[in-house]
Design a protein around this motif. Structure first.
Motif, PDB file in Angstrom:
ATOM      1  N   ASP A   1      -2.790  -5.441 -23.497  1.00  0.00           N
ATOM      2  CA  ASP A   1      -1.759  -6.006 -22.698  1.00  0.00           C
ATOM      3  C   ASP A   1      -1.966  -5.609 -21.129  1.00  0.00           C
ATOM      4  N   VAL A   2      -2.684  -4.326 -20.749  1.00  0.00           N
ATOM      5  CA  VAL A   2      -2.761  -4.438 -19.387  1.00  0.00           C
ATOM      6  C   VAL A   2      -3.953  -5.248 -18.862  1.00  0.00           C
ATOM      7  N   ALA A   3      -5.020  -5.445 -19.842  1.00  0.00           N
ATOM      8  CA  ALA A   3      -6.297  -6.417 -19.121  1.00  0.00           C
ATOM      9  C   ALA A   3      -5.855  -7.695 -19.079  1.00  0.00           C
TER      10      ALA A   3
ATOM     11  N   ASP B   1       7.491   8.573 -21.054  1.00  0.00           N
ATOM     12  CA  ASP B   1       7.447   7.196 -21.520  1.00  0.00           C
ATOM     13  C   ASP B   1       8.024   6.051 -20.528  1.00  0.00           C
ATOM     14  N   ASP B   2       9.197   6.629 -20.174  1.00  0.00           N
ATOM     15  CA  ASP B   2       9.702   5.570 -19.332  1.00  0.00           C
ATOM     16  C   ASP B   2       9.354   5.450 -17.872  1.00  0.00           C
ATOM     17  N   GLN B   3       8.467   6.412 -17.586  1.00  0.00           N
ATOM     18  CA  GLN B   3       8.039   6.393 -15.959  1.00  0.00           C
ATOM     19  C   GLN B   3       6.879   5.461 -15.839  1.00  0.00           C
ATOM     20  N   SER B   4       6.751   4.622 -14.591  1.00  0.00           N
ATOM     21  CA  SER B   4       5.822   3.632 -14.399  1.00  0.00           C
ATOM     22  C   SER B   4       5.625   3.882 -12.850  1.00  0.00           C
ATOM     23  N   GLU B   5       3.859   3.273 -12.698  1.00  0.00           N
ATOM     24  CA  GLU B   5       3.320   3.717 -11.573  1.00  0.00           C
ATOM     25  C   GLU B   5       2.762   2.664 -10.905  1.00  0.00           C
ATOM     26  N   ASN B   6       2.479   2.237  -9.692  1.00  0.00           N
ATOM     27  CA  ASN B   6       1.855   1.274  -9.340  1.00  0.00           C
ATOM     28  C   ASN B   6       0.391   1.662  -8.831  1.00  0.00           C
ATOM     29  N   TYR B   7      -0.701   1.131  -9.059  1.00  0.00           N
ATOM     30  CA  TYR B   7      -2.030   1.011  -8.781  1.00  0.00           C
ATOM     31  C   TYR B   7      -2.756  -0.194  -7.964  1.00  0.00           C
ATOM     32  N   ALA B   8      -3.281   0.121  -6.973  1.00  0.00           N
ATOM     33  CA  ALA B   8      -4.145  -1.112  -6.380  1.00  0.00           C
ATOM     34  C   ALA B   8      -5.525  -1.031  -6.919  1.00  0.00           C
TER      35      ALA B   8
ATOM     36  N   SER C   1       0.807  -1.357   0.085  1.00  0.00           N
ATOM     37  CA  SER C   1      -0.077  -0.149  -0.131  1.00  0.00           C
ATOM     38  C   SER C   1       0.915   1.292   0.053  1.00  0.00           C
ATOM     39  N   LEU C   2       2.126   1.287   0.563  1.00  0.00           N
ATOM     40  CA  LEU C   2       2.904   2.328   0.527  1.00  0.00           C
ATOM     41  C   LEU C   2       3.546   2.535  -0.867  1.00  0.00           C
ATOM     42  N   ARG C   3       3.473   1.584  -1.712  1.00  0.00           N
ATOM     43  CA  ARG C   3       4.187   1.813  -2.967  1.00  0.00           C
ATOM     44  C   ARG C   3       3.218   2.115  -3.892  1.00  0.00           C
ATOM     45  N   THR C   4       1.906   1.968  -3.663  1.00  0.00           N
ATOM     46  CA  THR C   4       0.843   2.358  -4.871  1.00  0.00           C
ATOM     47  C   THR C   4       0.510   3.995  -4.623  1.00  0.00           C
ATOM     48  N   VAL C   5       0.013   4.540  -6.012  1.00  0.00           N
ATOM     49  CA  VAL C   5      -0.370   5.763  -6.084  1.00  0.00           C
ATOM     50  C   VAL C   5      -1.914   5.826  -6.289  1.00  0.00           C
ATOM     51  N   ASN C   6      -2.249   7.150  -6.616  1.00  0.00           N
ATOM     52  CA  ASN C   6      -3.729   7.032  -6.701  1.00  0.00           C
ATOM     53  C   ASN C   6      -4.004   8.530  -7.736  1.00  0.00           C
ATOM     54  N   LEU C   7      -5.265   8.834  -7.793  1.00  0.00           N
ATOM     55  CA  LEU C   7      -5.398  10.271  -8.582  1.00  0.00           C
ATOM     56  C   LEU C   7      -5.126  11.193  -7.593  1.00  0.00           C
ATOM     57  N   GLY C   8      -4.701  12.153  -8.235  1.00  0.00           N
ATOM     58  CA  GLY C   8      -4.475  13.399  -7.197  1.00  0.00           C
ATOM     59  C   GLY C   8      -5.813  13.567  -6.499  1.00  0.00           C
ATOM     60  N   PHE C   9      -5.217  14.092  -5.181  1.00  0.00           N
ATOM     61  CA  PHE C   9      -6.628  14.437  -4.296  1.00  0.00           C
ATOM     62  C   PHE C   9      -6.638  16.027  -4.485  1.00  0.00           C
ATOM     63  N   GLU C  10      -7.931  16.355  -4.728  1.00  0.00           N
ATOM     64  CA  GLU C  10      -8.354  18.013  -4.738  1.00  0.00           C
ATOM     65  C   GLU C  10      -8.495  18.582  -3.485  1.00  0.00           C
ATOM     66  N   ASP C  11      -9.363  17.831  -2.550  1.00  0.00           N
ATOM     67  CA  ASP C  11      -9.556  18.504  -1.339  1.00  0.00           C
ATOM     68  C   ASP C  11      -9.441  17.482  -0.087  1.00  0.00           C
ATOM     69  N   VAL C  12      -8.376  17.320   0.518  1.00  0.00           N
ATOM     70  CA  VAL C  12      -8.500  16.215   1.751  1.00  0.00           C
ATOM     71  C   VAL C  12      -9.160  16.619   2.929  1.00  0.00           C
ATOM     72  N   ASP C  13      -9.455  17.974   3.142  1.00  0.00           N
ATOM     73  CA  ASP C  13      -9.793  18.510   4.344  1.00  0.00           C
ATOM     74  C   ASP C  13     -11.489  18.379   4.736  1.00  0.00           C
ATOM     75  N   SER C  14     -12.196  18.901   3.524  1.00  0.00           N
ATOM     76  CA  SER C  14     -13.734  18.870   3.610  1.00  0.00           C
ATOM     77  C   SER C  14     -14.423  17.727   4.052  1.00  0.00           C
TER      78      SER C  14
ATOM     79  N   GLN D   1      -0.847  -3.303  -9.854  1.00  0.00           N
ATOM     80  CA  GLN D   1      -0.463  -3.228 -11.326  1.00  0.00           C
ATOM     81  C   GLN D   1       0.235  -2.170 -11.555  1.00  0.00           C
ATOM     82  N   THR D   2       1.615  -2.405 -12.337  1.00  0.00           N
ATOM     83  CA  THR D   2       2.389  -1.430 -12.505  1.00  0.00           C
ATOM     84  C   THR D   2       2.043  -0.954 -14.047  1.00  0.00           C
ATOM     85  N   ILE D   3       1.923   0.335 -14.273  1.00  0.00           N
ATOM     86  CA  ILE D   3       1.477   0.960 -15.723  1.00  0.00           C
ATOM     87  C   ILE D   3       2.485   1.767 -15.969  1.00  0.00           C
ATOM     88  N   THR D   4       2.838   1.480 -17.263  1.00  0.00           N
ATOM     89  CA  THR D   4       3.778   2.569 -17.906  1.00  0.00           C
ATOM     90  C   THR D   4       3.178   3.476 -18.995  1.00  0.00           C
TER      91      THR D   4
END
Length: 454
Positions: free
Chosen positions: A326-328, A278-285, A215-228, A316-319
């Protein structure tokens, strides 16, 4: 004199202890996740008394629908107690005007969102599990909203309730199913086949640590308002029948299910929105939900209501620039391998434990967002080809889904193939994510699915 404590009382409530999965929903619903709503747009004004009687028949056939939460048990009332809350046109018009509607969203959609955020369980945990509201939206049209606690109503149960309600109204099925009358099914944990969920102590600890570290390695969409304060909102994804047919054909040709394609489209759309090189990848849960009824002992059927889904969590690691199929294929293969290893049963207690820990300690999640995954999908879509029955009762449209603004994913996909057309309710926590942000993501997902299926 007879011992009163040893003799049963007439009309006394029956009780059943909650299972572990049901208890995790009991913990999550007060925070805003697990409010299940089925909203129906009716073009024929229903008779309130007749509708009330119909719903009582539904409750008589399914005792779990007349239960009350009395931690840590369900207390089943011997008689139906549900009362429809009815609002006239003036009230509904004022309500719709007060709801934010910059995109001219139809009343059915707005009232679904409104119901997803009505939470009697947040202030009174010992509430009934089933509420019904009728909104007049014109002189002839109305929206009927059925709101249920998810611990007693998974997606399969919600779909069956709709079918049975339509059958009761039209009396085409000769009345209510009687197979489960006076019976409340056991919790899912009590029905898992022997040996299917066995896991050594050290393996359980290893998996818990593994899930936590991943869970520490995964990313998400950008959060727009974490306080409200948060609420659940919905974006709808609909595809034409010809587009849906091509998509299903493409999935079948590759030996994958629709859930693999939908999850992959979401991952690619999310990664694309970040404009990485193109060479960057991120992990999603990714969470995939499985209806376990057919795999339980004894086997359960759709008319046996309750929560009988399990989940498989994968990363899943997405580039940037990857193709949908391929991803599916990669995503679905990982899911299929986990199913073959019985992880949907073996990891059930682990995931329930982690869910409760996230509820107790929001700081364990990124920005205290309570997001435990990027996207959740169902292994199989719901299939609905009952348009003729719907027209007979004046059912013009309907939407069904559950809230996610407590603990949960950034986007939860509730997919139905309705008369050959893919129709998805995509639920997200607002204002953690904005409607504009999610609408753009869903539009991109639809484009990816359509283009890859040509």
């Amino acid at each position: 004199m007879a011992d009163e404590t040893s003799s049963p009382r007439v009309n006394s409530p029956k009780t059943r202890p909650m299972g572990g999965t049901e208890f995790s929903w009991y913990r999550s619903v007060p925070g805003g996740t697990g409010i299940t709503v089925l909203a129906l747009h009716l073009s024929k004004p229903p008779n309130l008394s007749t509708l009330q009687n119909t719903l009582h028949k539904l409750q008589n056939s399914h005792p779990i629908l007349r239960s009350k939460l009395t931690h840590p048990s369900f207390s089943i009332s011997p008689t139906p107690s549900l009362q429809i809350q009815s609002f006239n046109l003036s009230f509904t018009s004022n309500l719709l005007q007060n709801l934010s509607n910059p995109l001219h969203i139809p009343p059915l959609h707005l009232l679904l969102e409104h119901e997803l955020n009505q939470n009697p369980w947040s202030s009174e945990p010992n509430s009934y599990v089933f509420f019904v509201t009728l909104y007049a939206v014109s002189d002839s049209d109305s929206v009927l909203a059925l709101r249920l606690h998810t611990s007693v109503c998974d997606r399969t149960s919600g779909a069956y309730i709709l079918r049975e309600l339509m059958g009761l109204i039209t009396e085409e099925e000769g009345g209510v199913e009687r197979e489960c009358e006076n019976e409340i099914c056991l919790a899912i944990e009590d029905l898992i086949p022997k040996g299917s969920c066995d896991k050594p102590f050290w393996a359980r600890g290893f998996d818990l640590v593994g899930y936590s570290l991943n869970s520490l390695r995964t990313v998400n969409l950008g959060f727009e308002d974490v306080d409200s304060p948060r609420s659940s909102q919905v974006v709808r994804l609909k595809m034409r029948a010809d587009e849906t047919d091509r998509l299903l054909t493409a999935c079948k040709a590759r030996g994958i299910k629709l859930c693999g394609a939908i999850a992959a489209a979401g991952l690619i759309a999310a990664n694309s929105s970040k404009h990485l090189t193109d060479d960057q990848s991120e992990n999603y849960a990714v969470v995939t939900l499985i209806d376990c009824r057919r795999n339980l002992d004894p086997v359960l059927h759709d008319h046996q209501l309750g929560f009988y889904h399990s989940a498989i969590l994968s990363t899943q690691t997405i580039t940037n620039g990857e193709e949908l199929w391929d991803v599916a294929s990669r995503s679905y293969t990982a899911f299929s391998n986990a199913m073959n290893s019985n992880k949907h049963f073996k990891d059930m207690n682990d995931l329930n434990f982690l869910m409760c820990k996230a509820i107790e300690n929001p700081a364990l999640t990124p920005s205290s967002s309570m997001r435990t995954a990027f996207i959740s999908v169902f292994e199989d879509p719901m299939i609905d080809d009952s348009s003729e029955v719907h027209r007979e009762v004046g059912l013009e449209d309907y939407m069904g889904c559950s809230s996610v603004h407590g603990v949960g994913p950034s986007i939860a996909i509730f997919d139905t193939i309705r008369n050959g057309q893919l129709d998805c309710a995509c639920v997200y926590p607002s204002p953690l994510h904005s409607r504009k942000q999610i609408q753009e993501l869903i539009d991109d997902m639809e484009k990816i699915l359509v283009e890859a299926s040509k």
